[in-house]
Design a protein around this motif. Structure first.
Motif, PDB file in Angstrom:
ATOM      1  N   SER A   1      65.798  -1.755  57.977  1.00 31.82           N
ATOM      2  CA  SER A   1      65.459  -0.967  59.165  1.00 31.82           C
ATOM      3  C   SER A   1      65.651  -1.758  60.448  1.00 31.82           C
ATOM      4  O   SER A   1      65.856  -1.162  61.516  1.00 31.82           O
ATOM      5  N   ILE A   2      65.586  -3.082  60.383  1.00 33.07           N
ATOM      6  CA  ILE A   2      65.893  -3.890  61.570  1.00 33.07           C
ATOM      7  C   ILE A   2      67.325  -3.618  62.017  1.00 33.07           C
ATOM      8  O   ILE A   2      67.628  -3.577  63.206  1.00 33.07           O
ATOM      9  N   VAL A   3      68.219  -3.398  61.058  1.00 34.34           N
ATOM     10  CA  VAL A   3      69.632  -3.146  61.367  1.00 34.34           C
ATOM     11  C   VAL A   3      69.876  -1.692  61.735  1.00 34.34           C
ATOM     12  O   VAL A   3      70.481  -1.389  62.769  1.00 34.34           O
ATOM     13  N   ILE A   4      69.407  -0.748  60.902  1.00 34.24           N
ATOM     14  CA  ILE A   4      69.759   0.661  61.124  1.00 34.24           C
ATOM     15  C   ILE A   4      68.729   1.413  61.956  1.00 34.24           C
ATOM     16  O   ILE A   4      68.983   2.530  62.409  1.00 34.24           O
ATOM     17  N   GLY A   5      67.531   0.819  62.157  1.00 30.33           N
ATOM     18  CA  GLY A   5      66.491   1.481  62.922  1.00 30.33           C
ATOM     19  C   GLY A   5      65.745   2.513  62.102  1.00 30.33           C
ATOM     20  O   GLY A   5      65.976   2.678  60.898  1.00 30.33           O
ATOM     21  N   ALA A   6      64.850   3.231  62.765  1.00 34.49           N
ATOM     22  CA  ALA A   6      64.024   4.234  62.090  1.00 34.49           C
ATOM     23  C   ALA A   6      64.682   5.608  62.061  1.00 34.49           C
ATOM     24  O   ALA A   6      64.338   6.444  61.227  1.00 34.49           O
ATOM     25  N   ALA A   7      65.624   5.860  62.945  1.00 38.87           N
ATOM     26  CA  ALA A   7      66.198   7.203  63.094  1.00 38.87           C
ATOM     27  C   ALA A   7      66.838   7.766  61.824  1.00 38.87           C
ATOM     28  O   ALA A   7      66.701   8.963  61.560  1.00 38.87           O
ATOM     29  N   PRO A   8      67.570   6.973  61.000  1.00 36.13           N
ATOM     30  CA  PRO A   8      68.221   7.556  59.830  1.00 36.13           C
ATOM     31  C   PRO A   8      67.281   8.207  58.824  1.00 36.13           C
ATOM     32  O   PRO A   8      67.722   9.011  57.998  1.00 36.13           O
ATOM     33  N   TYR A   9      66.000   7.873  58.851  1.00 33.14           N
ATOM     34  CA  TYR A   9      65.058   8.462  57.905  1.00 33.14           C
ATOM     35  C   TYR A   9      64.492   9.791  58.411  1.00 33.14           C
ATOM     36  O   TYR A   9      63.828  10.509  57.639  1.00 33.14           O
ATOM     37  N   GLU A  10      64.723  10.125  59.664  1.00 27.59           N
ATOM     38  CA  GLU A  10      64.081  11.308  60.241  1.00 27.59           C
ATOM     39  C   GLU A  10      64.568  12.599  59.589  1.00 27.59           C
ATOM     40  O   GLU A  10      63.772  13.480  59.255  1.00 27.59           O
ATOM     41  N   HIS A  11      65.876  12.718  59.396  1.00 29.15           N
ATOM     42  CA  HIS A  11      66.427  13.917  58.754  1.00 29.15           C
ATOM     43  C   HIS A  11      65.885  14.046  57.333  1.00 29.15           C
ATOM     44  O   HIS A  11      65.536  15.152  56.889  1.00 29.15           O
TER      45      HIS A  11
END
Length: 380
Positions: free
Chosen positions: A205-215
């Motif tokens: 998540s440090i790399v991709i952030g939190a946004a990809p899990y929202e969907h």
């Protein structure tokens, strides 16, 4: 020590445990999957499960990159070393993953293969520079955490004009695997387990952030809490998940705010996008074929793609029938449910990949969990 001792404080852990005991409703069961092997390791090492209410259950997930590496991919690396006379470089844990014909990269090295353990993709580049007369292949594995360094290595090799360096790319993607756990044909083979929420991985998540899990959270109505690797990180994340379930929410929350934000590392993401593109499908150990869950090297960098440069096609290979790694990676079984756990299969002689890596569920339970049910006699 900042950000270490504070997150291993026993008094704070007991306070969070007391909060969980109050807020976990007695009329329901809670099942949460910690996707990342680092979380599995922390839970086992620090006895987090013993601090949880009886109706809060933690389930191991497939978040160990060595564990989900299928046998056929290891066979490809071994074939490169033994039949194509290339220098194969890879990370330490990968060296011991069981492959076909009772081999592993370590055993192939003993048979004469030039296989070298490295600490980074940059180390593999150094090997290529130091051996201009030999072909050097970096056996690249891992989730989104280790993908940017591989991309940088390929970009640097192109810039330097290194003609003897290529990458056997086995990088896989986290969000696709989480989705596949809930919906996949393999449910018929391995069974399924109810999951009320996920502890999201930290380094990824440090790399991709939190946004990809929202969907994912919105579509499947499963809360996700991104957590650090320390025991208090994990316990706080569990408390946050319990609260979401109690309130009927399914959001992405970030416990690991000291390192993770919504967008992640945009510079790293740009480099990955420049070098890699999605594979239509990729086999994971325990999950089978997972659509759009892995990366391959773009045609613009074809000269650095070992799968294109050498004739080593992928062939799927079934796991050892006695090994329960597939079911363990899906959370359907625990390490102790495997008949060969701790007897035939040990860290010194791993039969399955879950026993190889320190992030593997079997290795973590072997190191920290085997004796928790055995009464200890304390002398006066």
């Amino acid at each position: 020590m900042k950000y270490i001792d504070e997150f291993r404080d026993g008094d704070v852990a007991r306070k969070i445990a007391d909060r969980l005991a109050l807020e976990a409703r007695g009329d329901r069961q809670y099942s949460f999957m910690e996707f990342c092997g680092g979380h599995t390791h922390a839970i086992s090492r620090y006895g987090v499960s013993e601090l949880l209410p009886a109706n809060v259950r933690m389930i191991h997930g497939p978040g160990c990159p060595v564990c989900v590496l299928p046998i056929g991919r290891v066979d490809m690396a071994i074939k490169l070393a033994l039949e194509h006379d290339v220098i194969v470089c890879t990370y330490g844990d990968t060296m011991r993953v069981p492959a076909s014909d009772s081999l592993s990269l370590t055993k192939a090295k003993a048979r004469g293969g030039d296989i070298r353990m490295v600490y980074s993709a940059a180390d593999a580049l150094t090997v290529a520079r130091d051996n201009p007369e030999r072909q050097v292949v970096f056996f690249a594995i891992g989730f989104e955490t280790t993908t940017p360094p591989t991309a940088l290595a390929i970009l640097r090799a192109q810039r330097e004009g290194l003609k003897n360096f290529s990458v056997l790319c086995c990088h896989v993607l986290t969000p696709s695997a989480i989705t596949h756990i809930l919906e996949s044909p393999e449910v018929r083979q391995y069974g399924t387990v109810p999951i009320d929420g996920f502890i999201g991985p930290a380094h990824v998540s440090i790399v991709i952030g939190a946004a990809p899990y929202e969907h994912f959270a919105e579509e499947y109505r499963k809360p996700v809490v991104i957590a650090g690797f320390e025991p208090l990180d994990v316990m706080q994340a569990i408390l946050m998940l319990v609260r979401q379930v109690n309130e009927g929410r399914a959001h992405v929350e970030n416990e690991f705010t000291r390192a993770v934000d919504r967008d992640g590392n945009l510079a790293a993401q740009q480099k990955v996008s420049e070098v890699f593109e999605l594979r239509p499908s990729f086999e994971w150990r325990g999950l089978g074929e997972v659509p759009y869950s892995a990366l391959k090297i773009r045609p613009a960098f074809a000269e650095f793609d070992a799968e294109r440069r050498f004739d080593v096609g992928y062939k799927p290979v079934a796991d050892n029938k006695a090994c329960e790694c597939g079911a363990i990676l899906r959370g359907v079984k625990k390490p102790t449910d495997c008949k060969i756990f701790g007897t035939v299969c040990t860290p010194e002689n791993p039969v399955g990949s879950c026993m190889v890596s320190s992030e593997g569920a079997c290795a973590a339970h072997y190191a920290y969990g085997r004796f928790k049910d055995i009464p200890v006699k304390v002398s006066a």
